[in-house]
Design an enzyme around this catalytic site. Structure first.
Site, PDB file in Angstrom:
ATOM      1  N   CYS A   1      -4.104  -7.546  15.879  1.00  0.00           N
ATOM      2  CA  CYS A   1      -5.364  -7.822  15.190  1.00  0.00           C
ATOM      3  C   CYS A   1      -5.398  -6.904  13.965  1.00  0.00           C
ATOM      4  O   CYS A   1      -4.627  -5.935  13.893  1.00  0.00           O
ATOM      5  CB  CYS A   1      -6.540  -7.536  16.126  1.00  0.00           C
TER       6      CYS A   1
ATOM      7  N   HIS B   1     -13.169   2.499  28.947  1.00  0.00           N
ATOM      8  CA  HIS B   1     -12.378   1.957  27.833  1.00  0.00           C
ATOM      9  C   HIS B   1     -12.602   2.879  26.624  1.00  0.00           C
ATOM     10  O   HIS B   1     -13.736   3.269  26.348  1.00  0.00           O
ATOM     11  CB  HIS B   1     -12.838   0.530  27.512  1.00  0.00           C
TER      12      HIS B   1
ATOM     13  N   GLU C   1     -12.797   2.494  23.443  1.00  0.00           N
ATOM     14  CA  GLU C   1     -13.801   2.070  22.448  1.00  0.00           C
ATOM     15  C   GLU C   1     -15.211   2.306  22.980  1.00  0.00           C
ATOM     16  O   GLU C   1     -16.107   2.767  22.258  1.00  0.00           O
ATOM     17  CB  GLU C   1     -13.623   0.588  22.098  1.00  0.00           C
TER      18      GLU C   1
ATOM     19  N   THR D   1     -16.189  -4.644  21.455  1.00  0.00           N
ATOM     20  CA  THR D   1     -15.769  -5.713  20.529  1.00  0.00           C
ATOM     21  C   THR D   1     -14.838  -6.756  21.148  1.00  0.00           C
ATOM     22  O   THR D   1     -14.698  -7.853  20.614  1.00  0.00           O
ATOM     23  CB  THR D   1     -15.039  -5.119  19.308  1.00  0.00           C
TER      24      THR D   1
ATOM     25  N   CYS E   1     -15.879  -8.891  18.219  1.00  0.00           N
ATOM     26  CA  CYS E   1     -15.086  -9.047  16.994  1.00  0.00           C
ATOM     27  C   CYS E   1     -14.736 -10.529  16.758  1.00  0.00           C
ATOM     28  O   CYS E   1     -14.306 -11.221  17.690  1.00  0.00           O
ATOM     29  CB  CYS E   1     -13.818  -8.222  17.159  1.00  0.00           C
TER      30      CYS E   1
ATOM     31  N   SER F   1      -1.538  -6.900  20.914  1.00  0.00           N
ATOM     32  CA  SER F   1      -0.689  -5.714  20.738  1.00  0.00           C
ATOM     33  C   SER F   1       0.797  -6.073  20.683  1.00  0.00           C
ATOM     34  O   SER F   1       1.645  -5.187  20.719  1.00  0.00           O
ATOM     35  CB  SER F   1      -0.952  -4.743  21.888  1.00  0.00           C
TER      36      SER F   1
HETATM   37  S1  SF4 Z   1     -12.636  -4.705  16.354  1.00  0.00           S
HETATM   38 FE1  SF4 Z   1     -11.016  -4.369  17.830  1.00  0.00          FE
HETATM   39  S2  SF4 Z   1     -10.123  -6.421  18.103  1.00  0.00           S
HETATM   40 FE2  SF4 Z   1     -11.343  -6.505  16.239  1.00  0.00          FE
HETATM   41  S3  SF4 Z   1      -9.909  -6.081  14.579  1.00  0.00           S
HETATM   42 FE3  SF4 Z   1     -10.844  -4.135  15.172  1.00  0.00          FE
HETATM   43  S4  SF4 Z   1      -9.461  -3.248  16.684  1.00  0.00           S
HETATM   44 FE4  SF4 Z   1      -8.944  -5.409  16.495  1.00  0.00          FE
END
Ligand code: SF4
Length: 289
Positions: free
Chosen positions: A12, A128, A130, A166, A200, A272
Site C-alpha cells: 500500500c 496492533h 497502529e 485504518t 483507509c 506487504s
Molecule cells: S493507512 Fe495503512 S493501509 Fe492505508 S496506505 Fe497507510 S499504511 Fe497503508
C-alpha cells in the site's frame, strides 16, 4: 499459459513510502533501527536486514543514543517521540500520512471529549501497533473495541467519538457503528455520538478489485508472509471466489500439479508482498511449464 500479476496487489502507499525511506537511509548509512518489522513479509525484511536494517524492541530506545530509529507506517504514540528525544535518538518518521492525519483527528476529538467527560472508542485490534499509536493520542480516554459483544463493558451515558483502525473491514465497522448508535440511544436522550469512518481507501478498494481478479483466472497463486493478517484475510476472499487458490510465501512452495491443464494463472498478494517476489513466482511458474 497466461500468467498475470495483480496490479492492485503489493505494498500500500504507506508501506511503500516507509520502505523507500528505509532504503534511502541505508544507502547513506549502513545501520538503521526499526521497532519491529516494517511489514509482514519475511523475505522482504531479510532483504532490508541484509542492507543493514536492525530490529529494535521498545526498551532498546534507551541504548540507541546517536543512532537512527525508523518509525513504521503504523505510527507510534507520542511517548515514543518523547523518549527518543530524551535519549538522543534520531527518528526517521515513516508514519503513513493517512495515519498521521488520523492521529491528529483522534487528538482533537480527545481534547473535545475531555471537556465533557466523554470518551474515544477505537474499533480495532488490541495490541496492533497502529491502534497503540492512536490510543496514545487520545489522552487516556480511549477504549479499544472490536465487537458489539463488548459494548456492555462501556459507560454509554457519556459522549462518544468512534474511530476505526485504518485496516478494518468497512462492512464490519458500519455494522458496529450502527449497533453502537442504537445502544447509545438507550442511555442518552439526545445522543452525543459521532462515528468517523477512518478506514483507509486503499484497503476498501482492494477487496472488490481482488474479487474481480480472482474470478478471471483458472488458478490463483496468493503470495504472502505467514504472519500477515492482511494476507490471511485476502487469501480467504480469493479462495471464496476461486477454489483453485493456493497460498505460498515463496516460489519454492509451488507445486507442478496445480498447473496441469490450466490456461491462466493469476498472481496476487498481501499489502506487504513485494512486487519482486510476485515476479519471481511468475518466473518459476514459467520454468515449471
Ligand atoms: S493507512 Fe495503512 S493501509 Fe492505508 S496506505 Fe497507510 S499504511 Fe497503508
Amino acid at each position: 499459459m497466461i500468467i498475470t500479476i495483480d496490479k492492485t496487489a503489493g505494498f500500500c502507499p504507506g508501506v511503500h513510502r516507509a520502505i523507500h525511506k528505509a532504503e534511502k537511509e541505508l544507502e547513506q548509512d549502513n545501520e538503521l533501527f526499526s521497532y519491529g518489522s516494517l511489514l509482514h513479509n519475511e523475505l522482504e525484511m531479510q532483504r532490508l536486514q541484509n542492507d543493514g536494517l536492525r530490529l529494535a524492541e521498545k526498551d532498546d530506545i534507551l541504548l540507541l543514543n546517536n543512532k537512527k530509529l525508523l518509525i513504521r507506517a503504523h505510527g507510534e504514540p507520542p511517548e515514543t517521540y518523547m523518549l527518543a528525544e530524551k535519549h538522543g535518538v534520531e527518528l526517521i518518521d515513516a508514519t503513513c500520512p493517512v495515519v498521521t492525519r488520523l492521529q491528529q483527528k483522534v487528538r482533537r476529538a480527545a481534547e473535545e471529549m475531555k471537556k465533557v467527560n466523554g470518551q474515544i472508542l477505537i474499533f480495532g485490534k488490541q495490541n496492533h501497533p497502529e491502534v497503540i499509536g492512536l490510543a496514545g493520542n487520545a489522552m487516556d480516554l480511549a477504549t479499544i473495541i472490536s465487537s458489539t459483544e463488548e459494548l456492555h463493558t462501556l459507560d454509554l451515558s457519556r459522549p462518544v467519538r468512534l474511530f476505526s483502525q485504518t485496516t478494518m473491514d468497512k462492512d464490519h465497522y458500519n455494522a458496529f457503528a450502527l449497533s453502537l448508535g442504537e445502544e447509545i440511544k438507550k442511555y442518552q436522550s439526545e445522543p452525543d455520538f459521532i462515528s468517523y469512518d477512518s478506514i483507509c481507501d486503499h484497503v476498501t478498494k482492494r477487496v472488490p478489485a481482488l474479487k474481480r481478479f480472482a474470478a478471471n483466472a483458472d488458478v490463483i497463486i496468493f503470495v504472502s508472509g505467514n504472519e500477515s493478517s492482511n494476507g490471511k484475510k485476502l487469501f480467504a476472499i480469493c479462495l471464496e471466489v476461486n477454489p483453485k487458490t493456493y497460498f505460498i510465501s515463496g516460489p519454492n512452495e509451488l507445486r507442478t500439479a496445480w498447473f496441469e491443464h490450466v490456461r491462466s494463472v493469476g498472481i496476487s498478494g498481501a499489502a506487504s508482498t513485494p512486487l519482486w517476489l510476485m515476479e519471481n513466482v511468475a518466473d518459476k511458474i514459467k520454468e515449471m511449464n
